[in-house]
Design a protein around this motif. Sequence first.
Motif, PDB file in Angstrom:
ATOM      1  N   ASP A 294       3.799  -9.226   1.969  1.00 42.24           N
ATOM      2  CA  ASP A 294       3.808  -9.857   0.642  1.00 42.24           C
ATOM      3  C   ASP A 294       2.786  -9.192  -0.278  1.00 42.24           C
ATOM      4  O   ASP A 294       3.059  -8.960  -1.455  1.00 42.24           O
ATOM      5  N   ALA A 295       1.617  -8.882   0.297  1.00 43.52           N
ATOM      6  CA  ALA A 295       0.579  -8.229  -0.506  1.00 43.52           C
ATOM      7  C   ALA A 295       1.086  -6.894  -1.038  1.00 43.52           C
ATOM      8  O   ALA A 295       0.854  -6.539  -2.195  1.00 43.52           O
ATOM      9  N   ALA A 296       1.819  -6.147  -0.162  1.00 47.84           N
ATOM     10  CA  ALA A 296       2.335  -4.843  -0.568  1.00 47.84           C
ATOM     11  C   ALA A 296       3.318  -4.990  -1.723  1.00 47.84           C
ATOM     12  O   ALA A 296       3.249  -4.259  -2.715  1.00 47.84           O
ATOM     13  N   TYR A 297       4.207  -5.993  -1.601  1.00 47.41           N
ATOM     14  CA  TYR A 297       5.146  -6.230  -2.702  1.00 47.41           C
ATOM     15  C   TYR A 297       4.392  -6.661  -3.950  1.00 47.41           C
ATOM     16  O   TYR A 297       4.706  -6.251  -5.072  1.00 47.41           O
ATOM     17  N   GLY A 298       3.378  -7.494  -3.737  1.00 49.13           N
ATOM     18  CA  GLY A 298       2.596  -8.004  -4.852  1.00 49.13           C
ATOM     19  C   GLY A 298       1.901  -6.888  -5.612  1.00 49.13           C
ATOM     20  O   GLY A 298       1.704  -6.954  -6.824  1.00 49.13           O
ATOM     21  N   MET A 299       1.517  -5.808  -4.886  1.00 53.18           N
ATOM     22  CA  MET A 299       0.854  -4.677  -5.529  1.00 53.18           C
ATOM     23  C   MET A 299       1.853  -3.785  -6.242  1.00 53.18           C
ATOM     24  O   MET A 299       1.480  -2.760  -6.809  1.00 53.18           O
ATOM     25  N   GLY A 300       3.131  -4.145  -6.155  1.00 53.53           N
ATOM     26  CA  GLY A 300       4.140  -3.416  -6.914  1.00 53.53           C
ATOM     27  C   GLY A 300       4.866  -2.344  -6.136  1.00 53.53           C
ATOM     28  O   GLY A 300       5.585  -1.531  -6.709  1.00 53.53           O
ATOM     29  N   LEU A 301       4.696  -2.295  -4.817  1.00 50.90           N
ATOM     30  CA  LEU A 301       5.435  -1.301  -4.026  1.00 50.90           C
ATOM     31  C   LEU A 301       6.906  -1.706  -3.951  1.00 50.90           C
ATOM     32  O   LEU A 301       7.232  -2.886  -3.889  1.00 50.90           O
ATOM     33  N   ARG A 302       7.769  -0.684  -3.924  1.00 48.71           N
ATOM     34  CA  ARG A 302       9.198  -0.939  -3.768  1.00 48.71           C
ATOM     35  C   ARG A 302       9.531  -1.100  -2.288  1.00 48.71           C
ATOM     36  O   ARG A 302       8.726  -0.725  -1.422  1.00 48.71           O
ATOM     37  N   GLY A 303      10.752  -1.561  -1.994  1.00 53.54           N
ATOM     38  CA  GLY A 303      11.182  -1.770  -0.614  1.00 53.54           C
ATOM     39  C   GLY A 303      10.906  -0.588   0.295  1.00 53.54           C
ATOM     40  O   GLY A 303      10.315  -0.726   1.356  1.00 53.54           O
ATOM     41  N   ARG A 304      11.312   0.615  -0.181  1.00 53.75           N
ATOM     42  CA  ARG A 304      11.148   1.777   0.688  1.00 53.75           C
ATOM     43  C   ARG A 304       9.679   2.131   0.880  1.00 53.75           C
ATOM     44  O   ARG A 304       9.252   2.523   1.959  1.00 53.75           O
ATOM     45  N   GLN A 305       8.909   1.968  -0.208  1.00 52.65           N
ATOM     46  CA  GLN A 305       7.478   2.264  -0.097  1.00 52.65           C
ATOM     47  C   GLN A 305       6.804   1.303   0.870  1.00 52.65           C
ATOM     48  O   GLN A 305       5.936   1.692   1.645  1.00 52.65           O
ATOM     49  N   VAL A 306       7.226   0.035   0.817  1.00 51.09           N
ATOM     50  CA  VAL A 306       6.649  -0.948   1.732  1.00 51.09           C
ATOM     51  C   VAL A 306       6.945  -0.528   3.165  1.00 51.09           C
ATOM     52  O   VAL A 306       6.073  -0.533   4.030  1.00 51.09           O
ATOM     53  N   LEU A 307       8.197  -0.098   3.400  1.00 44.18           N
ATOM     54  CA  LEU A 307       8.588   0.284   4.758  1.00 44.18           C
ATOM     55  C   LEU A 307       7.751   1.454   5.260  1.00 44.18           C
ATOM     56  O   LEU A 307       7.203   1.409   6.360  1.00 44.18           O
ATOM     57  N   PHE A 308       7.635   2.516   4.431  1.00 38.35           N
ATOM     58  CA  PHE A 308       7.001   3.731   4.944  1.00 38.35           C
ATOM     59  C   PHE A 308       5.486   3.729   4.809  1.00 38.35           C
ATOM     60  O   PHE A 308       4.789   4.354   5.597  1.00 38.35           O
ATOM     61  N   LYS A 309       4.952   3.026   3.794  1.00 40.33           N
ATOM     62  CA  LYS A 309       3.506   3.094   3.586  1.00 40.33           C
ATOM     63  C   LYS A 309       2.761   1.937   4.246  1.00 40.33           C
ATOM     64  O   LYS A 309       1.558   2.027   4.486  1.00 40.33           O
ATOM     65  N   VAL A 310       3.463   0.830   4.497  1.00 38.82           N
ATOM     66  CA  VAL A 310       2.771  -0.334   5.055  1.00 38.82           C
ATOM     67  C   VAL A 310       3.321  -0.705   6.426  1.00 38.82           C
ATOM     68  O   VAL A 310       2.591  -0.763   7.413  1.00 38.82           O
ATOM     69  N   LEU A 311       4.638  -0.942   6.499  1.00 35.33           N
ATOM     70  CA  LEU A 311       5.210  -1.444   7.754  1.00 35.33           C
ATOM     71  C   LEU A 311       5.132  -0.402   8.874  1.00 35.33           C
ATOM     72  O   LEU A 311       4.704  -0.710   9.990  1.00 35.33           O
ATOM     73  N   THR A 312       5.542   0.839   8.567  1.00 38.21           N
ATOM     74  CA  THR A 312       5.568   1.854   9.618  1.00 38.21           C
ATOM     75  C   THR A 312       4.181   2.124  10.209  1.00 38.21           C
ATOM     76  O   THR A 312       4.029   2.100  11.431  1.00 38.21           O
ATOM     77  N   PRO A 313       3.159   2.370   9.370  1.00 39.34           N
ATOM     78  CA  PRO A 313       1.839   2.596   9.975  1.00 39.34           C
ATOM     79  C   PRO A 313       1.353   1.394  10.791  1.00 39.34           C
ATOM     80  O   PRO A 313       0.741   1.570  11.851  1.00 39.34           O
ATOM     81  N   SER A 314       1.640   0.184  10.312  1.00 41.30           N
ATOM     82  CA  SER A 314       1.178  -1.001  11.042  1.00 41.30           C
ATOM     83  C   SER A 314       1.915  -1.159  12.353  1.00 41.30           C
ATOM     84  O   SER A 314       1.366  -1.672  13.327  1.00 41.30           O
ATOM     85  N   ALA A 315       3.182  -0.732  12.366  1.00 36.29           N
ATOM     86  CA  ALA A 315       3.995  -0.908  13.569  1.00 36.29           C
ATOM     87  C   ALA A 315       3.848   0.265  14.532  1.00 36.29           C
ATOM     88  O   ALA A 315       4.421   0.255  15.619  1.00 36.29           O
ATOM     89  N   LEU A 316       3.059   1.269  14.121  1.00 37.39           N
ATOM     90  CA  LEU A 316       3.006   2.507  14.897  1.00 37.39           C
ATOM     91  C   LEU A 316       2.660   2.328  16.375  1.00 37.39           C
ATOM     92  O   LEU A 316       3.278   2.965  17.232  1.00 37.39           O
ATOM     93  N   PRO A 317       1.696   1.460  16.725  1.00 35.71           N
ATOM     94  CA  PRO A 317       1.401   1.313  18.160  1.00 35.71           C
ATOM     95  C   PRO A 317       2.639   0.911  18.961  1.00 35.71           C
ATOM     96  O   PRO A 317       2.893   1.470  20.034  1.00 35.71           O
TER      97      PRO A 317
END
Lengths: 220, 225
Positions: free
Chosen positions: A119-142
Amino acid sequence: MNWLIDFFGNAANWSGSDGIPTRILEHLEFSAAAFLIAAVIAAPLGLLIGHTGRGAFIVVVSANAARALPTLGLLVLVVLLIGVGTVLPVLIPLVVLAVPPILVNTYEGVRGVDADLRDAAYGMGLRGRQVLFKVLTPSALPLILLGLRLSAIQVVSTASVAAFVGLGGLGRFIIDGLATKTYSDVIGGAVLIALLALAVQLGFTLLNRVVVSPGVRQVR
Amino acid sequence: MNDEPLVRWDWIARNWDNGGPSAIKTLLESHVVMALLPVVFGLLIALPLGVACARWRWLYQPTAGLMNVVYSLPSLVLFSIFLSVTGLTQSTVIIPLTFFTLAVLIPAVVDGLGSVPEHVRQSAVAMGFRPLRRLLQVELPVAVPVVLGGLRVATVSSISLVSVGALIGQGGLGNLFIDGWQRQFYTPIVVGIVLIVLLAVLSDGLLVLAQRLLTPWSRARRRTA
């Protein structure tokens, strides 16, 4: 112990088309090919399903099927159906068995990311794809790496069984050794495959250290 | 590659119980024994070990590391190595599969005990439960869903892994794969795959049922929620 000396001490085992170096290269070649194909299919699919939440049932079904399907039976059936001779019929079951661990863990990884973070990522104005690659993917990396590791180990393991249907690689030492009752070959081959599996395990542990962001690592 | 049909029903009928060692029924029975004994042994060993790891946390890191290594070893490797110790017996399959079961179940027991909420533990202490009784009557029952989750994974994997044992001469239904391969004959292979998957689905269903019976409170809570 004598078996190991017989196997590793025999100069004939170290050269030629059925020597240890050739077999290791063959094993790595098939495993790498199957693993890469599986990763290219499963990782994007897992990211997509995890991100959109659509198609989650595919993940559940594939996870259960992969566990219940007997490797040897699948190999033998596919190779008999398609025909012996080329590598392709052996590669298909290897890929089929390598996909689910990556798919499941990538999906779980993306799903498991803290909803506040998203939600924070969306709130900062990231688009769906940006959220996926810049936030979700790094967090899910382990978890994604865990899936890749389990899959790679599964491939190395299945590739050894595939020696039974005529694939080269380290499994040959076990299968041929059993057929001719040369137990030094059986044990030697088993030790080599075990070392390969452990090397894969170690490789992924190191990769984890390098690519996972320190911030994500601390939480775990 | 040939006109052979995928399934010849008359072959199945003739070989289901032909009295010989290769009868499908006989293979099915030995398959069940070799697949389920490791799960039973594994559970009996993993419970005390898991409890110990949860109680003394310093034990857990080395145990988990060791189990991770065991889990990464291909089943064919362990079978081959045990072949030189236990020979052509069912133990050659049962012992390695017990290790695989442990690799799944010990973390499950530790996580299960870790999932017991602190207030539940404290309530038990306040009610006068001694550590042993608290473990048996409060903590382990609360841990059941997580432990059973691990048990389901271990059981299904074990059922499918037994068939690899066919390569070392002890594979239960896996022997059908070897038979079919050597004779270029699809029917035994299909029968083997179908029976193994059915066995896995059936065992998984029974474990889900067991979980419902062992944790009646989870249903009661869902109803009131």
